[in-house]
Design an enzyme around this catalytic site. Structure first.
Site, PDB file in Angstrom:
ATOM      1  N   ASP A 103       0.840  -1.232  -0.118  1.00 39.61           N
ATOM      2  CA  ASP A 103       0.079   0.004   0.035  1.00 39.61           C
ATOM      3  C   ASP A 103       0.793   1.357  -0.001  1.00 39.61           C
ATOM      4  O   ASP A 103       1.967   1.342  -0.900  1.00 39.61           O
ATOM      5  CB  ASP A 103      -1.092   0.012   1.050  1.00 39.61           C
ATOM      6  CG  ASP A 103      -2.110   1.113   1.227  1.00 39.61           C
ATOM      7  OD1 ASP A 103      -2.974   0.891   0.779  1.00 39.61           O
ATOM      8  OD2 ASP A 103      -1.759   1.960   1.913  1.00 39.61           O
ATOM      9  N   ARG A 104       0.700   2.141   0.909  1.00 40.56           N
ATOM     10  CA  ARG A 104       1.451   3.325   0.973  1.00 40.56           C
ATOM     11  C   ARG A 104       3.084   2.912   1.094  1.00 40.56           C
ATOM     12  O   ARG A 104       3.957   3.617   0.653  1.00 40.56           O
ATOM     13  CB  ARG A 104       1.040   4.409   2.045  1.00 40.56           C
ATOM     14  CG  ARG A 104      -0.409   4.738   2.071  1.00 40.56           C
ATOM     15  CD  ARG A 104      -1.118   5.233   0.950  1.00 40.56           C
ATOM     16  NE  ARG A 104      -0.588   6.683   0.578  1.00 40.56           N
ATOM     17  CZ  ARG A 104      -1.016   7.378  -0.616  1.00 40.56           C
ATOM     18  NH1 ARG A 104      -1.735   6.569  -1.578  1.00 40.56           N
ATOM     19  NH2 ARG A 104      -0.801   8.563  -0.536  1.00 40.56           N
ATOM     20  N   HIS A 273      -7.180  -6.634  -0.427  1.00 38.64           N
ATOM     21  CA  HIS A 273      -6.103  -5.634  -0.404  1.00 38.64           C
ATOM     22  C   HIS A 273      -4.879  -6.279   0.449  1.00 38.64           C
ATOM     23  O   HIS A 273      -3.604  -5.916   0.245  1.00 38.64           O
ATOM     24  CB  HIS A 273      -6.665  -4.335   0.129  1.00 38.64           C
ATOM     25  CG  HIS A 273      -5.146  -3.445   0.303  1.00 38.64           C
ATOM     26  ND1 HIS A 273      -4.503  -3.169  -0.890  1.00 38.64           N
ATOM     27  CD2 HIS A 273      -5.140  -2.460   0.957  1.00 38.64           C
ATOM     28  CE1 HIS A 273      -3.843  -1.936  -0.546  1.00 38.64           C
ATOM     29  NE2 HIS A 273      -4.119  -1.301   0.731  1.00 38.64           N
TER      30      HIS A 273
END
Length: 292
Positions: A103-104, A273
């Site tokens: 993710d980030r 995710h």
């Protein structure tokens, strides 16, 4: 979580970075995403620590790391966050290292690989496509699915004040909505305690919004500069994604990354995710094989 690991706070590039350290072998830096902390790596940490020296930080603005002042995303560009990680690894004596991000954290990771060149020996990116690609491809369907991208990037203090009304509800809703089963079941109770505590700290939501404001402006601009210059990631790259996540819905994930990497391989898992929590055995095995 992280039995046998030590914890240290190490100076980054203008931020104090909380780290979990453990294992033995070549150095491997593991970066978390939004809205989590380094605790997300717990399901695979013991396995990877048998072969690698793990460095598991909280990114600036997240968890137990400091939250530097910022306006319009200036303090939370992925370039600055990557420099934090370079400083941390240098302080630990690691000039070259393997790197994985989710993710980030994956956005910090690929920016670090682009900017630092040979310092990154091998790179793994979990459930993302490049920031510029995300914004360019956003249509009504993807905007609804990833509404938090434009929402968190709105000017201060709009998202901060709305989330502050019930931050734990917002955190739980966000995490749940990104799993395959729309459930908190994949997450360890200890991890959820840490996420909720960190998310509710004063200034935490603002820092995370600054992260997304940078993503909508500075990070996207830096990606476009690299793309126009033909600059590509030199490190061998592994891309993993969930079959029920956002990148999978956007088309051929590997084809997208081939435009950004000299050498890339990858696969998908039956997950949403959160690959590390939803498919820990498959994700741990893939990372172990690739980095070894």
């Amino acid at each position: 979580m992280f039995e046998g690991f030590e914890t240290r706070t190490i100076a980054g590039e203008g931020a104090e970075i909380f780290c979990r350290l453990g294992g033995d072998g070549p150095p491997l830096l593991l970066l978390h995403g939004y809205p989590q902390t380094g605790a997300m790596w717990a399901p695979v940490a013991a396995r990877l620590a048998e072969r690698f020296t793990l460095v598991v930080p909280d990114l600036r603005g997240y968890g137990q790391s400091s939250r530097p002042e910022s306006k319009n995303g200036e303090g939370y560009s992925k370039r600055i966050m990557a420099r934090d990680m370079v400083a941390v690894m240098a302080a630990l004596g690691h000039e070259r290292f393997r790197l994985a991000g989710h993710d980030r954290g994956a956005r910090v990771a690929y920016r670090l690989a682009l900017d630092s060149g040979p310092g990154v020996e091998r790179l793994a990116l979990l459930d993302i496509v490049p920031t510029a690609e995300m914004w360019c491809a956003m249509d009504a369907a993807s905007a609804l699915k990833s509404y938090h991208w434009p929402f968190l990037a709105q000017p201060n203090p709009v998202p901060e004040r709305l989330i502050a009304a019930d931050p734990v509800f917002y955190l739980d809703h966000t995490i749940t909505s990104w799993t395959k089963g729309r459930s908190l079941a994949p997450f360890a109770p200890e991890a959820m305690v840490e996420y909720r505590k960190a998310f509710a700290q004063p200034g935490a939501v603002h820092a995370m919004c600054e992260d997304y404001r940078a993503g909508a402006t500075i990070d996207c601009e830096n990606d476009e500069i690299d793309r126009k210059a033909g600059r590509r990631i030199a490190a061998p790259t592994l891309v993993l994604w969930g079959e029920h996540g956002t990148p999978a819905a956007g088309g051929d994930v590997l084809a997208t990354w081939r435009n950004w990497c000299e050498s890339v391989e990858g696969k998908s898992f039956d997950a949403g995710h959160f690959l590390v929590e939803e498919a820990p055995d498959e994700t741990g095995a893939a990372l172990e094989r690739f980095f070894a």
